[in-house]
Design an enzyme around this catalytic site. Structure first.
Site, PDB file in Angstrom:
ATOM      1  N   ASP A   6       0.859  -1.178   0.000  1.00 51.43           N
ATOM      2  CA  ASP A   6       0.000   0.000   0.000  1.00 51.43           C
ATOM      3  C   ASP A   6       0.898   1.231   0.000  1.00 51.43           C
ATOM      4  OD1 ASP A   6      -2.462   1.518   0.295  1.00 51.43           O
ATOM      5  OD2 ASP A   6      -1.879   1.878   2.358  1.00 51.43           O
ATOM      6  N   SER A   7       0.284   2.381  -0.186  1.00 47.13           N
ATOM      7  CA  SER A   7       1.043   3.630  -0.176  1.00 47.13           C
ATOM      8  C   SER A   7       1.511   4.004   1.226  1.00 47.13           C
ATOM      9  CB  SER A   7       0.183   4.766  -0.741  1.00 47.13           C
ATOM     10  OG  SER A   7      -0.976   4.939   0.064  1.00 47.13           O
ATOM     11  N   GLU A  51      -2.770   8.967   8.640  1.00 47.32           N
ATOM     12  CA  GLU A  51      -1.315   8.827   8.758  1.00 47.32           C
ATOM     13  C   GLU A  51      -0.779   9.626   9.945  1.00 47.32           C
ATOM     14  OE1 GLU A  51       1.050   7.174   6.831  1.00 47.32           O
ATOM     15  OE2 GLU A  51      -0.432   6.194   5.537  1.00 47.32           O
ATOM     16  N   CYS A  72      -4.322  -1.161  -2.017  1.00 50.05           N
ATOM     17  CA  CYS A  72      -4.432   0.276  -2.252  1.00 50.05           C
ATOM     18  C   CYS A  72      -5.418   0.456  -3.389  1.00 50.05           C
ATOM     19  CB  CYS A  72      -3.065   0.856  -2.613  1.00 50.05           C
ATOM     20  SG  CYS A  72      -3.100   2.580  -3.182  1.00 50.05           S
ATOM     21  N   CYS A  94     -10.867   3.387   0.083  1.00 52.07           N
ATOM     22  CA  CYS A  94      -9.451   3.590   0.336  1.00 52.07           C
ATOM     23  C   CYS A  94      -9.135   2.795   1.588  1.00 52.07           C
ATOM     24  CB  CYS A  94      -9.124   5.072   0.551  1.00 52.07           C
ATOM     25  SG  CYS A  94      -7.430   5.383   1.121  1.00 52.07           S
TER      26      CYS A  94
END
Length: 270
Positions: free
Chosen positions: A10-11, A152, A73, A184
């Site tokens: 994933d990012s 995040e 993702c 997401c």
């Protein structure tokens, strides 16, 4: 090969929601996870850039001898799934199709909302897949770009996140949706806030859960389900190890242990 790990990427930390569901659904499977924390978010980047990053990460995961890859993702699933799957000879699945199938099953009025990153919304992939499943569905999309940095940052229960969710969802709730896809992998981490804003009359669909079930079927169909009883979990990131470790420990039902930083640009090139 059966006891080789599953590669997941994933990012950032959002893909850990998929890892969590895989551990629950497939407790005997080993996992290698890569979070591209140095280049998060993917949602605001171009198709070309996301595809480049995805190919770099897939090459890294292949060097860890994974037997299947989960693109955890939505943006990378929308932009790079077909290209990545064409490049390699092991199963590759994304998170969009499993989520779309689940949304079609649970909706009662055929009006489905999708909240996602700008890239996923721009791609039109969710709408395309849902229309292929059921042409009669009405699909409404809303980009929620601030959700990823809020997650995040660790603001999962903050009043600021609630205010942002209230503003975002106000636009999509006006369409009388009864189903809302968390498009997401970061979004399930603020599920409580999203559900509170959306109301009890709206069913939230978490593609992470559906993806784990899809993965189980893929492993079974390919005859590569694990035969071991003690799985191993390895975690790699492209930026801060400490921040990732702390976050992972808070949401995963396992000991995260060692996390290693990898410089993707230096090691992988294009």
């Amino acid at each position: 090969m059966n006891n080789s790990p599953i590669g997941v990427f994933d990012s950032g930390v959002g893909g850990l929601t998929v890892v969590r569901e895989i551990i629950r659904e497939l407790p005997e499977e080993s996992i290698v996870y890569f979070g591209d924390t140095a280049r998060v978010p993917y949602g605001s980047k171009s198709r070309e850039t996301v595809t480049k990053y995805s190919r770099q990460i897939v090459r890294f995961l292949r060097s860890r001898e994974v037997k299947a890859i989960v693109i955890a993702c939505n943006t990378a699933s929308a932009y790079a799934l077909h290209e990545v799957a064409h490049d390699i000879d092991i199963p590759v699945i994304g998170v969009i199709e499993p989520g779309a199938k689940a949304a079609d099953k649970v909706t009662q009025n055929g009006r489905i909302g999708i909240i996602a990153t700008e890239g996923t919304v721009r791609s039109g992939t969710y709408e395309k897949v849902l229309k292929q499943i059921n042409p009669n569905l009405k699909v409404f999309l809303k980009a929620c770009p601030l959700f990823v940095p809020l997650v995040e940052e660790g603001w999962r229960y903050d009043s600021v996140t609630y205010e942002v969710a209230d503003r975002y969802l106000n636009d999509i709730m006006m369409y009388d949706i009864d189903t809302l896809v968390l498009g997401c992998t970061h979004y399930p981490l603020i599920r409580r806030i999203i559900q509170k804003v959306a109301g009890d009359g709206v069913t939230l669909v978490n593609p992470a859960y559906e993806t784990a079930k899809e993965l189980a079927g893929v492993l079974y169909d390919n005859g590569i389900m694990a035969e071991q009883s003690v799985p191993e979990y390895r975690f790699y990131v492209s930026d801060s190890v400490k921040k990732f470790s702390s976050f992972a420990e808070s949401i995963l039902p396992c000991d995260v242990g060692h996390v290693e930083r990898v410089n993707m640009e230096y090691n992988q090139g294009d």
